[in-house]
Design a protein around this motif. Structure first.
Motif, PDB file in Angstrom:
ATOM      1  N   ALA A 174      71.803-136.464  56.920  1.00 11.04           N
ATOM      2  CA  ALA A 174      70.133-137.210  56.591  1.00 11.04           C
ATOM      3  C   ALA A 174      69.208-135.364  56.482  1.00 11.04           C
ATOM      4  CB  ALA A 174      70.396-137.693  56.931  1.00 11.04           C
ATOM      5  N   THR A 175      69.904-134.920  57.209  1.00  9.09           N
ATOM      6  CA  THR A 175      69.381-133.708  57.913  1.00  9.09           C
ATOM      7  C   THR A 175      69.080-132.425  56.961  1.00  9.09           C
ATOM      8  OG1 THR A 175      69.559-133.600  60.494  1.00  9.09           O
ATOM      9  CG2 THR A 175      69.366-132.187  59.745  1.00  9.09           C
ATOM     10  N   SER A 176      70.980-132.700  56.523  1.00 14.86           N
ATOM     11  CA  SER A 176      71.223-131.601  54.917  1.00 14.86           C
ATOM     12  C   SER A 176      69.157-131.678  53.800  1.00 14.86           C
ATOM     13  CB  SER A 176      72.357-131.334  54.762  1.00 14.86           C
ATOM     14  OG  SER A 176      72.994-131.213  53.660  1.00 14.86           O
ATOM     15  N   THR A 177      69.912-133.132  53.925  1.00 16.63           N
ATOM     16  CA  THR A 177      69.009-133.951  52.459  1.00 16.63           C
ATOM     17  C   THR A 177      67.293-133.383  52.581  1.00 16.63           C
ATOM     18  OG1 THR A 177      70.375-135.501  52.524  1.00 16.63           O
ATOM     19  CG2 THR A 177      68.850-135.792  51.365  1.00 16.63           C
TER      20      THR A 177
ATOM     21  N   VAL B  36      64.060-135.107  61.661  1.00 17.96           N
ATOM     22  CA  VAL B  36      64.976-134.698  61.688  1.00 17.96           C
ATOM     23  C   VAL B  36      65.096-135.559  63.054  1.00 17.96           C
ATOM     24  CG1 VAL B  36      66.305-132.767  62.051  1.00 17.96           C
ATOM     25  CG2 VAL B  36      65.310-133.336  60.334  1.00 17.96           C
ATOM     26  N   SER B  37      63.714-134.225  64.257  1.00 16.38           N
ATOM     27  CA  SER B  37      63.558-134.787  65.088  1.00 16.38           C
ATOM     28  C   SER B  37      63.549-136.689  66.368  1.00 16.38           C
ATOM     29  CB  SER B  37      62.279-134.245  66.120  1.00 16.38           C
ATOM     30  OG  SER B  37      62.600-134.805  67.190  1.00 16.38           O
ATOM     31  N   ARG B  38      62.860-137.358  65.138  1.00 17.61           N
ATOM     32  CA  ARG B  38      63.039-138.879  65.159  1.00 17.61           C
ATOM     33  C   ARG B  38      63.911-138.852  65.225  1.00 17.61           C
ATOM     34  NH1 ARG B  38      57.102-140.999  62.437  1.00 17.61           N
ATOM     35  NH2 ARG B  38      55.936-139.813  64.365  1.00 17.61           N
ATOM     36  N   LEU B  39      64.898-138.971  64.042  1.00 14.71           N
ATOM     37  CA  LEU B  39      66.152-139.500  63.891  1.00 14.71           C
ATOM     38  C   LEU B  39      67.391-138.944  64.599  1.00 14.71           C
ATOM     39  CD1 LEU B  39      66.782-138.534  60.109  1.00 14.71           C
ATOM     40  CD2 LEU B  39      66.718-141.137  60.789  1.00 14.71           C
ATOM     41  N   SER B  40      67.309-137.442  64.809  1.00 11.40           N
ATOM     42  CA  SER B  40      68.411-137.608  66.644  1.00 11.40           C
ATOM     43  C   SER B  40      68.192-137.905  67.579  1.00 11.40           C
ATOM     44  CB  SER B  40      67.531-135.188  66.634  1.00 11.40           C
ATOM     45  OG  SER B  40      68.123-134.681  65.117  1.00 11.40           O
ATOM     46  N   LYS B  41      66.229-137.947  67.656  1.00 19.97           N
ATOM     47  CA  LYS B  41      66.597-138.846  68.481  1.00 19.97           C
ATOM     48  C   LYS B  41      67.023-140.595  68.928  1.00 19.97           C
ATOM     49  CE  LYS B  41      62.374-139.741  71.667  1.00 19.97           C
ATOM     50  NZ  LYS B  41      60.608-139.859  71.315  1.00 19.97           N
TER      51      LYS B  41
END
Length: 87
Positions: free
Chosen positions: A54-57, A76-81
């Motif tokens: 997802a980060t790559s996309t 990206v930050s929200r997904l990482s969290k």
């Protein structure tokens, strides 16, 4: 309806760009959904792999100008969290 040749071309070009942007946004939404479903299932390994994809996309969409850099960074930050909650 446009009568001038350049105006007709702008309509055509904008239509193509709109389709491209929709396709890219759809890919990003799908990638985000894969991360959230993996987190909901409690599968940490799958969530981390989905986060990487997802980060790559999202970064590709940012580089193509579909998303603003801050918008991409926020996603990206929200997904990482979210992934870190199950790790």
């Amino acid at each position: 309806m446009a009568n001038i040749k350049s105006a007709k071309k702008r309509i055509s070009v904008i239509r193509q760009k709109t389709l491209r942007n929709k396709m890219i946004k759809s890919q990003v939404k799908t990638a985000i959904k894969k991360v959230t479903t993996a987190v909901a299932a409690g599968d940490a390994a799958a969530a981390k792999e989905a986060l990487r994809a997802a980060t790559s996309t999202i970064d590709k969409a940012k580089s193509k100008g579909v998303f603003h850099k801050n918008n991409a960074s926020r996603k990206v930050s929200r997904l990482s969290k979210l992934v870190n909650t199950i790790a």
